[in-house]
Design a protein around this motif. Structure first.
Motif, mmCIF file in Angstrom:
data_model
loop_
_atom_site.group_PDB
_atom_site.id
_atom_site.type_symbol
_atom_site.label_atom_id
_atom_site.label_comp_id
_atom_site.label_asym_id
_atom_site.label_seq_id
_atom_site.Cartn_x
_atom_site.Cartn_y
_atom_site.Cartn_z
ATOM 1 N N ILE A 103 -11.400 -6.380 -5.003
ATOM 2 C CA ILE A 103 -10.863 -8.578 -4.769
ATOM 3 C C ILE A 103 -11.835 -9.193 -4.757
ATOM 4 N N GLU A 104 -13.047 -8.559 -4.282
ATOM 5 C CA GLU A 104 -14.379 -9.578 -4.732
ATOM 6 C C GLU A 104 -14.365 -9.938 -5.693
ATOM 7 N N MET A 105 -13.982 -10.110 -7.189
ATOM 8 C CA MET A 105 -14.390 -9.981 -8.227
ATOM 9 C C MET A 105 -13.594 -11.052 -8.606
ATOM 10 N N LYS A 128 -7.618 -3.103 1.370
ATOM 11 C CA LYS A 128 -8.963 -3.702 1.986
ATOM 12 C C LYS A 128 -9.837 -2.342 0.874
ATOM 13 N N ASP A 129 -9.834 -1.526 2.004
ATOM 14 C CA ASP A 129 -10.660 -0.134 0.941
ATOM 15 C C ASP A 129 -10.769 0.235 -0.253
ATOM 16 N N PHE A 173 0.520 -0.670 -0.346
ATOM 17 C CA PHE A 173 -0.209 -0.054 -0.541
ATOM 18 C C PHE A 173 0.508 1.372 0.167
ATOM 19 N N CYS A 174 1.357 1.212 0.919
ATOM 20 C CA CYS A 174 2.353 2.491 0.772
ATOM 21 C C CYS A 174 4.266 2.685 0.235
ATOM 22 N N GLY A 175 4.681 1.781 0.186
ATOM 23 C CA GLY A 175 5.883 1.194 -0.814
ATOM 24 C C GLY A 175 6.263 1.286 0.142
ATOM 25 N N GLY A 176 6.108 1.779 1.525
ATOM 26 C CA GLY A 176 7.519 1.593 2.235
ATOM 27 C C GLY A 176 8.069 0.278 2.755
#
Length: 148
Positions: free
Chosen positions: A138-140, A131-132, A100-103
């Motif tokens: 993700i559901e697909m 997830k948001d 997500f953040c790349g850290g």
């Protein structure tokens, strides 16, 4: 902190380095673990980014002279780009970046598993945010995975 690979992970990587064409079943027999374990571990290593591709090793002695010259040029180009290398795998650790953040991920990563994929995060907030942001996709993927 990089993720420490266990003996099973290292054995799978070594086996694939010997012959990338081996089936999961052949690897499982060789290293004495179940085939689903090999498949799951392989997918995890791919998801972590350690295994980028399984590439052929070309025996240039089998290629005719004209084609060999073209192969030699391509091989030299790849060497300049550092595309071909051998990896020492004993005690191998993998540096992970947060999806997500790349850290960097320090300590044990927070993992999101869905539809045969694994994504790695530095903290639970990044996992929740991912997830948001990607919930629909993700559901697909989960639905497609169930239909297989």
């Amino acid at each position: 902190m990089p993720v420490q690979l266990d003996d099973t992970d290292v054995a799978i990587v070594k086996s694939l380095m010997e012959d990338g064409r081996k089936s999961f079943r052949a690897i499982s027999r060789e290293i004495k673990v179940s085939t689903p374990t090999v498949k799951a571990r392989y997918e995890r290593l791919v998801n972590m980014g350690l295994i980028k591709a399984i590439k052929p090793e070309i025996d240039l002695s089998k290629v005719d002279k004209k084609s060999k010259d073209e192969f030699d040029d391509t091989l030299e180009s790849l060497k300049k780009q550092k595309k071909h290398f051998h990896v020492y795998v004993e005690g191998l650790k993998v540096k992970l970046k947060c999806e997500f953040c790349g850290g960097p991920i320090h300590g044990k990563p927070k993992v999101l598993k869905f539809a045969g994929f694994e994504r790695f995060f530095c903290c639970t907030q990044c996992r929740v945010s991912y997830k948001d942001k990607h919930g629909g996709r993700i559901e697909m993927l989960k639905e497609q995975y169930k239909k297989r």
